[in-house]
Design a protein around this motif. Sequence first.
Motif, PDB file in Angstrom:
ATOM      1  N   ASP A 149       0.828  -1.212   0.000  1.00  0.00           N
ATOM      2  CA  ASP A 149       0.000   0.000   0.000  1.00  0.00           C
ATOM      3  C   ASP A 149       0.860   1.259   0.000  1.00  0.00           C
ATOM      4  O   ASP A 149       0.557   2.239  -0.692  1.00  0.00           O
ATOM      5  N   GLU A 150       1.943   1.221   0.776  1.00  0.00           N
ATOM      6  CA  GLU A 150       2.803   2.400   0.864  1.00  0.00           C
ATOM      7  C   GLU A 150       3.527   2.645  -0.459  1.00  0.00           C
ATOM      8  O   GLU A 150       3.666   3.787  -0.903  1.00  0.00           O
ATOM      9  N   TYR A 151       3.978   1.583  -1.103  1.00  0.00           N
ATOM     10  CA  TYR A 151       4.603   1.742  -2.418  1.00  0.00           C
ATOM     11  C   TYR A 151       3.611   2.334  -3.414  1.00  0.00           C
ATOM     12  O   TYR A 151       3.949   3.228  -4.199  1.00  0.00           O
ATOM     13  N   HIS A 155       3.423   6.270  -5.380  1.00  0.00           N
ATOM     14  CA  HIS A 155       3.328   6.484  -6.826  1.00  0.00           C
ATOM     15  C   HIS A 155       1.932   6.937  -7.235  1.00  0.00           C
ATOM     16  O   HIS A 155       1.568   6.875  -8.416  1.00  0.00           O
ATOM     17  N   GLY A 156       1.136   7.363  -6.270  1.00  0.00           N
ATOM     18  CA  GLY A 156      -0.193   7.865  -6.585  1.00  0.00           C
ATOM     19  C   GLY A 156      -1.143   6.811  -7.090  1.00  0.00           C
ATOM     20  O   GLY A 156      -2.070   7.108  -7.852  1.00  0.00           O
ATOM     21  N   ALA A 157      -0.934   5.560  -6.676  1.00  0.00           N
ATOM     22  CA  ALA A 157      -1.776   4.462  -7.156  1.00  0.00           C
ATOM     23  C   ALA A 157      -2.469   3.785  -5.980  1.00  0.00           C
ATOM     24  O   ALA A 157      -2.155   4.027  -4.810  1.00  0.00           O
ATOM     25  N   HIS A 158      -3.424   2.920  -6.316  1.00  0.00           N
ATOM     26  CA  HIS A 158      -4.180   2.185  -5.297  1.00  0.00           C
ATOM     27  C   HIS A 158      -4.656   0.877  -5.909  1.00  0.00           C
ATOM     28  O   HIS A 158      -4.909   0.797  -7.113  1.00  0.00           O
ATOM     29  N   SER A 159      -4.769  -0.155  -5.079  1.00  0.00           N
ATOM     30  CA  SER A 159      -5.304  -1.429  -5.553  1.00  0.00           C
ATOM     31  C   SER A 159      -5.966  -2.164  -4.397  1.00  0.00           C
ATOM     32  O   SER A 159      -5.515  -2.068  -3.249  1.00  0.00           O
ATOM     33  N   THR A 160      -7.026  -2.892  -4.710  1.00  0.00           N
ATOM     34  CA  THR A 160      -7.670  -3.747  -3.711  1.00  0.00           C
ATOM     35  C   THR A 160      -6.980  -5.101  -3.612  1.00  0.00           C
ATOM     36  O   THR A 160      -7.407  -5.957  -2.834  1.00  0.00           O
ATOM     37  N   GLY A 161      -5.911  -5.289  -4.381  1.00  0.00           N
ATOM     38  CA  GLY A 161      -5.262  -6.599  -4.422  1.00  0.00           C
ATOM     39  C   GLY A 161      -4.139  -6.796  -3.439  1.00  0.00           C
ATOM     40  O   GLY A 161      -3.528  -7.873  -3.412  1.00  0.00           O
ATOM     41  N   THR A 162      -3.841  -5.793  -2.605  1.00  0.00           N
ATOM     42  CA  THR A 162      -2.642  -5.908  -1.775  1.00  0.00           C
ATOM     43  C   THR A 162      -2.716  -7.068  -0.781  1.00  0.00           C
ATOM     44  O   THR A 162      -1.714  -7.756  -0.559  1.00  0.00           O
ATOM     45  N   SER A 209       0.963  -4.636 -12.338  1.00  0.00           N
ATOM     46  CA  SER A 209      -0.455  -4.800 -12.664  1.00  0.00           C
ATOM     47  C   SER A 209      -1.287  -3.637 -12.140  1.00  0.00           C
ATOM     48  O   SER A 209      -2.388  -3.385 -12.632  1.00  0.00           O
ATOM     49  N   ALA A 210      -0.751  -2.936 -11.128  1.00  0.00           N
ATOM     50  CA  ALA A 210      -1.442  -1.758 -10.594  1.00  0.00           C
ATOM     51  C   ALA A 210      -0.958  -0.474 -11.254  1.00  0.00           C
ATOM     52  O   ALA A 210      -1.294   0.624 -10.811  1.00  0.00           O
ATOM     53  N   GLY A 211      -0.148  -0.621 -12.299  1.00  0.00           N
ATOM     54  CA  GLY A 211       0.317   0.542 -13.030  1.00  0.00           C
ATOM     55  C   GLY A 211       1.551   1.197 -12.457  1.00  0.00           C
ATOM     56  O   GLY A 211       1.861   2.343 -12.795  1.00  0.00           O
ATOM     57  N   VAL A 212       2.279   0.479 -11.592  1.00  0.00           N
ATOM     58  CA  VAL A 212       3.464   1.048 -10.944  1.00  0.00           C
ATOM     59  C   VAL A 212       4.696   0.270 -11.387  1.00  0.00           C
ATOM     60  O   VAL A 212       4.743  -0.952 -11.277  1.00  0.00           O
ATOM     61  N   THR A 213       5.685   0.990 -11.894  1.00  0.00           N
ATOM     62  CA  THR A 213       6.967   0.392 -12.241  1.00  0.00           C
ATOM     63  C   THR A 213       8.014   0.915 -11.267  1.00  0.00           C
ATOM     64  O   THR A 213       8.210   2.126 -11.152  1.00  0.00           O
ATOM     65  N   VAL A 214       8.659   0.007 -10.551  1.00  0.00           N
ATOM     66  CA  VAL A 214       9.647   0.386  -9.540  1.00  0.00           C
ATOM     67  C   VAL A 214      11.020  -0.043 -10.021  1.00  0.00           C
ATOM     68  O   VAL A 214      11.227  -1.204 -10.383  1.00  0.00           O
ATOM     69  N   ASP A 215      11.956   0.889 -10.026  1.00  0.00           N
ATOM     70  CA  ASP A 215      13.346   0.559 -10.327  1.00  0.00           C
ATOM     71  C   ASP A 215      13.892  -0.240  -9.145  1.00  0.00           C
ATOM     72  O   ASP A 215      13.961   0.275  -8.026  1.00  0.00           O
TER      73      ASP A 215
END
Length: 230
Positions: A149-151, A155-162, A209-215
């Motif tokens: 959730d914090e990640y 990145h301004g994103a949210h998901s119910t899948g965490t 899948s939540a639209g976040v790419t983390v280096d």
Amino acid sequence: MNEGVNRQDGRAERWRQHRVERRREFVEAAIRALDRHGPDAAMADIARAAGVAKPRLYRHFTDKAELFVAVAERASELVWDRLRPALSEPAAVRDRVEQSVRAYFSAVAEHPNVFRMVGERRFLTRTAQPDPVAVGNTAMAALIAAVFDEYLRAHGAHSTGTLPWAHGIVGSVEGATRWWLADGTLGQQEIVEHVSVLVWGAMEAVLRSAGVTVDPDQPLDLDLDELPTR
């Protein structure tokens, strides 16, 4: 009259504290017995490790199953105490994953027979008895979900899948742990490396899948002060 009641309350509280301390001592003795004798350690082995007669154990635990439940709860505490600081340590995400996996397996490697007993659920002899492993896994999944959730928030994103993602990771690591303890062909460093790849791959995929790419090598400061506790 109040003074007499207060004295009684004080004695009751001291007795309660004494019982808590004795139970804790017997749990630590059980861990030592398991370390020495393996998952089949008997109550007599535990009594010897504690330096008491076997009947003394039964003053604090109904049977071996109840004592092993307490041992399983203590094993969960050992993992939690090592994993939470590793998750909170400022680091690049992939390094943080490896630190966390290393912390987890350090607890397992220190007491392999305890975790064999826990993995085999040798304490679940009564259907009404709660499974401390399931309770611990739920707490661990909540911790990992909070990191997800914090990640996502960073990145301004949210998901119910965490939460389902986190439970999937916990289950995968638990399965890998049971295999490692039973198979014995890999060293601790090897299993840490392999499981780190598994966990990082899962995290990368679900974040994507939540639209976040983390280096994976980019340090990312996260506010993890509000991580859930046990």
